[in-house]
Design a protein around this motif. Structure first.
Motif, PDB file in Angstrom:
ATOM      1  N   THR A  34       0.926  -1.444  -0.060  1.00 34.43           N
ATOM      2  CA  THR A  34       0.125  -0.095  -0.218  1.00 34.43           C
ATOM      3  C   THR A  34       0.786   1.298   0.135  1.00 34.43           C
ATOM      4  N   GLY A  35       1.770   1.265   0.807  1.00 33.05           N
ATOM      5  CA  GLY A  35       2.732   2.575   0.893  1.00 33.05           C
ATOM      6  C   GLY A  35       3.519   2.393  -0.399  1.00 33.05           C
ATOM      7  N   PHE A  36       3.754   1.441  -1.041  1.00 31.37           N
ATOM      8  CA  PHE A  36       4.763   1.787  -2.523  1.00 31.37           C
ATOM      9  C   PHE A  36       3.500   2.361  -3.544  1.00 31.37           C
ATOM     10  N   LEU A  37       2.286   1.819  -3.162  1.00 31.01           N
ATOM     11  CA  LEU A  37       1.448   2.175  -4.497  1.00 31.01           C
ATOM     12  C   LEU A  37       1.025   3.830  -4.032  1.00 31.01           C
ATOM     13  N   THR A  38       0.910   4.279  -2.847  1.00 31.98           N
ATOM     14  CA  THR A  38       0.467   5.382  -2.752  1.00 31.98           C
ATOM     15  C   THR A  38       1.638   6.453  -2.292  1.00 31.98           C
ATOM     16  N   SER A  39       2.757   6.187  -2.137  1.00 35.08           N
ATOM     17  CA  SER A  39       3.791   7.139  -1.722  1.00 35.08           C
ATOM     18  C   SER A  39       3.947   7.921  -2.908  1.00 35.08           C
ATOM     19  N   GLN A  40       3.979   9.367  -2.357  1.00 32.84           N
ATOM     20  CA  GLN A  40       4.164  10.515  -3.583  1.00 32.84           C
ATOM     21  C   GLN A  40       5.617  10.620  -4.151  1.00 32.84           C
ATOM     22  N   ASP A  41       6.529  10.197  -2.945  1.00 32.15           N
ATOM     23  CA  ASP A  41       8.022  10.210  -3.230  1.00 32.15           C
ATOM     24  C   ASP A  41       8.679   8.944  -3.624  1.00 32.15           C
ATOM     25  N   GLU A  42       8.341   7.898  -3.295  1.00 35.12           N
ATOM     26  CA  GLU A  42       8.785   6.702  -3.399  1.00 35.12           C
ATOM     27  C   GLU A  42       7.956   5.663  -4.057  1.00 35.12           C
ATOM     28  N   GLY A  43       6.650   5.777  -4.406  1.00 34.80           N
ATOM     29  CA  GLY A  43       5.793   5.164  -4.859  1.00 34.80           C
ATOM     30  C   GLY A  43       5.812   4.799  -6.508  1.00 34.80           C
ATOM     31  N   ILE A  44       4.827   3.955  -6.889  1.00 33.11           N
ATOM     32  CA  ILE A  44       4.750   3.608  -8.172  1.00 33.11           C
ATOM     33  C   ILE A  44       4.235   4.959  -9.185  1.00 33.11           C
ATOM     34  N   PHE A  45       3.526   5.811  -8.643  1.00 30.67           N
ATOM     35  CA  PHE A  45       3.256   6.863  -9.308  1.00 30.67           C
ATOM     36  C   PHE A  45       4.005   8.064  -8.984  1.00 30.67           C
ATOM     37  N   ARG A  46       4.923   8.712  -9.717  1.00 31.14           N
ATOM     38  CA  ARG A  46       5.373   9.939  -9.438  1.00 31.14           C
ATOM     39  C   ARG A  46       5.689  10.846 -10.635  1.00 31.14           C
ATOM     40  N   GLY A  47       5.514  12.001 -10.559  1.00 28.64           N
ATOM     41  CA  GLY A  47       6.094  12.796 -11.487  1.00 28.64           C
ATOM     42  C   GLY A  47       7.199  13.392 -11.542  1.00 28.64           C
ATOM     43  N   PRO A  48       7.708  14.417 -12.406  1.00 26.46           N
ATOM     44  CA  PRO A  48       6.873  15.296 -13.217  1.00 26.46           C
ATOM     45  C   PRO A  48       6.666  14.156 -14.728  1.00 26.46           C
ATOM     46  N   TYR A  49       5.818  14.815 -15.456  1.00 30.82           N
ATOM     47  CA  TYR A  49       5.431  14.103 -16.702  1.00 30.82           C
ATOM     48  C   TYR A  49       6.199  14.786 -17.858  1.00 30.82           C
ATOM     49  N   VAL A  50       6.477  13.844 -19.030  1.00 35.44           N
ATOM     50  CA  VAL A  50       7.054  14.737 -20.106  1.00 35.44           C
ATOM     51  C   VAL A  50       5.799  15.410 -20.762  1.00 35.44           C
ATOM     52  N   ARG A  51       6.232  16.679 -20.941  1.00 33.82           N
ATOM     53  CA  ARG A  51       5.349  17.425 -21.836  1.00 33.82           C
ATOM     54  C   ARG A  51       5.715  17.850 -23.186  1.00 33.82           C
ATOM     55  N   LEU A  52       4.977  18.117 -23.984  1.00 32.11           N
ATOM     56  CA  LEU A  52       5.411  18.416 -25.483  1.00 32.11           C
ATOM     57  C   LEU A  52       4.551  19.111 -26.367  1.00 32.11           C
ATOM     58  N   ARG A  53       4.775  19.596 -27.201  1.00 36.20           N
ATOM     59  CA  ARG A  53       4.078  20.400 -28.187  1.00 36.20           C
ATOM     60  C   ARG A  53       4.267  20.195 -29.496  1.00 36.20           C
ATOM     61  N   LEU A  54       3.399  20.359 -30.441  1.00 37.37           N
ATOM     62  CA  LEU A  54       3.508  19.908 -32.024  1.00 37.37           C
ATOM     63  C   LEU A  54       4.212  20.908 -32.467  1.00 37.37           C
ATOM     64  N   PRO A  55       4.860  20.741 -33.696  1.00 38.27           N
ATOM     65  CA  PRO A  55       4.876  19.701 -34.438  1.00 38.27           C
ATOM     66  C   PRO A  55       6.220  18.750 -33.570  1.00 38.27           C
ATOM     67  N   PHE A  56       6.088  17.466 -33.811  1.00 37.23           N
ATOM     68  CA  PHE A  56       7.407  16.588 -33.183  1.00 37.23           C
ATOM     69  C   PHE A  56       8.835  17.067 -33.907  1.00 37.23           C
ATOM     70  N   GLN A  57       9.713  17.218 -32.925  1.00 35.26           N
ATOM     71  CA  GLN A  57      11.057  17.709 -33.533  1.00 35.26           C
ATOM     72  C   GLN A  57      12.041  16.455 -33.185  1.00 35.26           C
ATOM     73  N   VAL A  58      12.641  16.062 -34.153  1.00 34.86           N
ATOM     74  CA  VAL A  58      13.740  15.206 -33.945  1.00 34.86           C
ATOM     75  C   VAL A  58      14.867  15.609 -32.990  1.00 34.86           C
ATOM     76  N   ALA A  59      15.236  14.518 -32.046  1.00 33.43           N
ATOM     77  CA  ALA A  59      16.163  14.902 -31.118  1.00 33.43           C
ATOM     78  C   ALA A  59      17.685  14.835 -31.360  1.00 33.43           C
ATOM     79  N   ASP A  60      18.487  15.721 -30.920  1.00 32.79           N
ATOM     80  CA  ASP A  60      19.806  15.683 -31.152  1.00 32.79           C
ATOM     81  C   ASP A  60      20.280  14.218 -30.648  1.00 32.79           C
ATOM     82  N   GLY A  61      21.622  13.987 -30.816  1.00 28.45           N
ATOM     83  CA  GLY A  61      22.197  12.622 -30.493  1.00 28.45           C
ATOM     84  C   GLY A  61      22.606  12.430 -29.333  1.00 28.45           C
TER      85      GLY A  61
END
Length: 166
Positions: A34-61
């Motif tokens: 339960t602690g693993f599933l609900t912990s904000q710091d060490e649990g299974i669900f933590r952010g931040p999330y990847v954010r992006l905008r269109l158009p998709f740009q190719v990454a550098d190397g």
């Protein structure tokens, strides 16, 4: 559709599912799950999330440093490269990541390439390397009947990840 609301709904549903799926008799183990599933710091669900905008740009190397393996000639979009950095196990523990983009933008590759890279790096170590929970229907579609014809064959096909012909 708002990705943040869907993420909250998914988090809640998965937490409930995982918390009730395993009928753990040991109270300490149950509390740790339960602690693993609900912990904000060490649990299974933590952010931040990847954010992006269109158009998709190719990454550098620079993304190559995060992985030991990637398909030959593969040129990822920037959002994929950011996901590789977060999900790679090469230098650090992978971090929870949510990628929301349009159709054909490479969401699957965003998580699958780091998983394959991890599995290849640890191929000599016995045991499960990854668990992928992936919907087999698009959002809003009603799933068809659980099987057609011989139920055992249909069940095996779905378990093997091959779609049933409708």
């Amino acid at each position: 559709m708002q990705p943040s609301l869907i993420a909250d709904e998914l988090r809640s549903a998965l937490t409930s599912y995982l918390g009730t799926t395993f009928a753990l008799a040991d109270e300490d183990v149950r509390d740790r799950l339960t602690g693993f599933l609900t912990s904000q710091d060490e649990g299974i669900f933590r952010g931040p999330y990847v954010r992006l905008r269109l158009p998709f740009q190719v990454a550098d190397g620079s993304w190559r440093a995060a992985l030991d393996w990637a398909p030959t000639g593969f040129a990822p979009y920037r959002h994929q490269a950011e996901a590789f950095t977060r999900l790679s196990s090469k230098h650090t523990r992978p971090r929870p990541t949510l990628v929301t983009t349009g159709t054909g933008s490479g969401k699957t590759e965003s998580f699958l390439i780091p998983i394959i890279d991890h599995c290849r790096r640890h191929r000599d170590t016995p045991g499960v390397k990854a668990l992928i929970l992936y919907p087999d229907e698009r959002p809003g579609q009603r799933p068809g009947p659980p099987h057609r014809g011989d139920g055992r064959r249909a069940w095996a096909q779905r378990r093997a990840g091959r779609p049933l012909h409708r």
